[in-house]
Design a protein around this motif. Structure first.
Motif, PDB file in Angstrom:
ATOM      1  N   LEU A  41       0.829  -1.199   0.000  1.00  0.00           N
ATOM      2  CA  LEU A  41       0.000   0.000   0.000  1.00  0.00           C
ATOM      3  C   LEU A  41       0.869   1.257   0.000  1.00  0.00           C
ATOM      4  CD1 LEU A  41      -2.885   1.106   0.112  1.00  0.00           C
ATOM      5  CD2 LEU A  41      -2.707   1.055   2.607  1.00  0.00           C
ATOM      6  N   PHE A  42       1.942   1.249   0.783  1.00  0.00           N
ATOM      7  CA  PHE A  42       2.885   2.371   0.789  1.00  0.00           C
ATOM      8  C   PHE A  42       3.470   2.589  -0.603  1.00  0.00           C
ATOM      9  CE2 PHE A  42       7.238   3.931   1.145  1.00  0.00           C
ATOM     10  CZ  PHE A  42       7.035   5.129   1.803  1.00  0.00           C
ATOM     11  N   ASN A  43       3.901   1.487  -1.239  1.00  0.00           N
ATOM     12  CA  ASN A  43       4.473   1.612  -2.584  1.00  0.00           C
ATOM     13  C   ASN A  43       3.432   2.078  -3.593  1.00  0.00           C
ATOM     14  OD1 ASN A  43       7.063   0.927  -1.937  1.00  0.00           O
ATOM     15  ND2 ASN A  43       6.825  -1.220  -2.426  1.00  0.00           N
ATOM     16  N   THR A  44       2.192   1.653  -3.425  1.00  0.00           N
ATOM     17  CA  THR A  44       1.134   2.089  -4.331  1.00  0.00           C
ATOM     18  C   THR A  44       0.906   3.594  -4.210  1.00  0.00           C
ATOM     19  OG1 THR A  44       0.059  -0.064  -4.192  1.00  0.00           O
ATOM     20  CG2 THR A  44      -1.279   1.763  -4.963  1.00  0.00           C
ATOM     21  N   PHE A  59      -0.967  -8.704  -5.534  1.00  0.00           N
ATOM     22  CA  PHE A  59      -0.407  -9.978  -5.091  1.00  0.00           C
ATOM     23  C   PHE A  59      -0.500 -10.124  -3.570  1.00  0.00           C
ATOM     24  CE2 PHE A  59       1.430 -10.343  -9.315  1.00  0.00           C
ATOM     25  CZ  PHE A  59       1.353 -11.714  -9.533  1.00  0.00           C
ATOM     26  N   SER A  60      -0.389  -9.027  -2.839  1.00  0.00           N
ATOM     27  CA  SER A  60      -0.530  -9.088  -1.387  1.00  0.00           C
ATOM     28  C   SER A  60      -1.950  -9.477  -0.988  1.00  0.00           C
ATOM     29  CB  SER A  60      -0.169  -7.745  -0.762  1.00  0.00           C
ATOM     30  OG  SER A  60       1.178  -7.443  -0.971  1.00  0.00           O
ATOM     31  N   VAL A  61      -2.921  -8.929  -1.701  1.00  0.00           N
ATOM     32  CA  VAL A  61      -4.316  -9.286  -1.420  1.00  0.00           C
ATOM     33  C   VAL A  61      -4.561 -10.750  -1.759  1.00  0.00           C
ATOM     34  CG1 VAL A  61      -6.705  -8.843  -2.103  1.00  0.00           C
ATOM     35  CG2 VAL A  61      -5.173  -6.945  -1.645  1.00  0.00           C
ATOM     36  N   LYS A  62      -3.992 -11.221  -2.868  1.00  0.00           N
ATOM     37  CA  LYS A  62      -4.121 -12.638  -3.224  1.00  0.00           C
ATOM     38  C   LYS A  62      -3.475 -13.518  -2.160  1.00  0.00           C
ATOM     39  CE  LYS A  62      -4.351 -12.431  -8.251  1.00  0.00           C
ATOM     40  NZ  LYS A  62      -3.727 -12.900  -9.490  1.00  0.00           N
ATOM     41  N   SER A  63      -2.334 -13.091  -1.637  1.00  0.00           N
ATOM     42  CA  SER A  63      -1.665 -13.854  -0.583  1.00  0.00           C
ATOM     43  C   SER A  63      -2.522 -13.920   0.669  1.00  0.00           C
ATOM     44  CB  SER A  63      -0.309 -13.218  -0.264  1.00  0.00           C
ATOM     45  OG  SER A  63       0.281 -13.833   0.849  1.00  0.00           O
TER      46      SER A  63
END
Length: 121
Positions: A41-44, A59-63
């Motif tokens: 989220l920070f990088n986004t 990918f984090s949400v998928k994880s």
């Protein structure tokens, strides 16, 4: 008889010569799989170089979804991809920020001076 000796004699070997029944409890260890969602989220929001932050967030949400379902291997795979994308996003974001600062500090004053000299200011 002393009380301790009496308890030892009572608690001694069990009197039943039959088979001993035992219960086995399988405890599933809860493996922690980091999903890197805060980093993504920070990088986004701040270092979204080539949309790497947004893809890492996906990918984090998928994880996190895989972890909730119980698929630890899938969650680790998506988390590893998110981590790699986050690293690249931060590195490229830092390089672009440094490049922008160098451009503003060193190149822009020279360009401004050349433009002012050619226009007669």
């Amino acid at each position: 008889m002393i009380r301790e000796q009496h308890e030892v004699s009572v608690l001694g070997d069990h009197q039943n010569p039959g088979p001993v029944m035992s219960t086995v409890v399988n405890i599933q260890t809860d493996t922690v799989v980091p999903d890197h969602i805060v980093w993504s989220l920070f990088n986004t929001l701040f270092f979204n170089t080539c949309c790497l932050g947004f893809v890492a967030f996906a990918f984090s949400v998928k994880s996190r979804d895989r972890k909730m379902v119980g698929d630890v291997i899938g969650a680790r795979s998506y988390a590893s991809t998110a981590k790699c994308l986050n690293i690249w996003g931060v590195v490229l974001g830092i390089f672009m920020t440094i490049g922008l600062i160098v451009l503003l500090v060193f190149v822009l004053p020279g360009v401004m001076q050349a433009v002012m000299h050619n226009t007669g200011f």
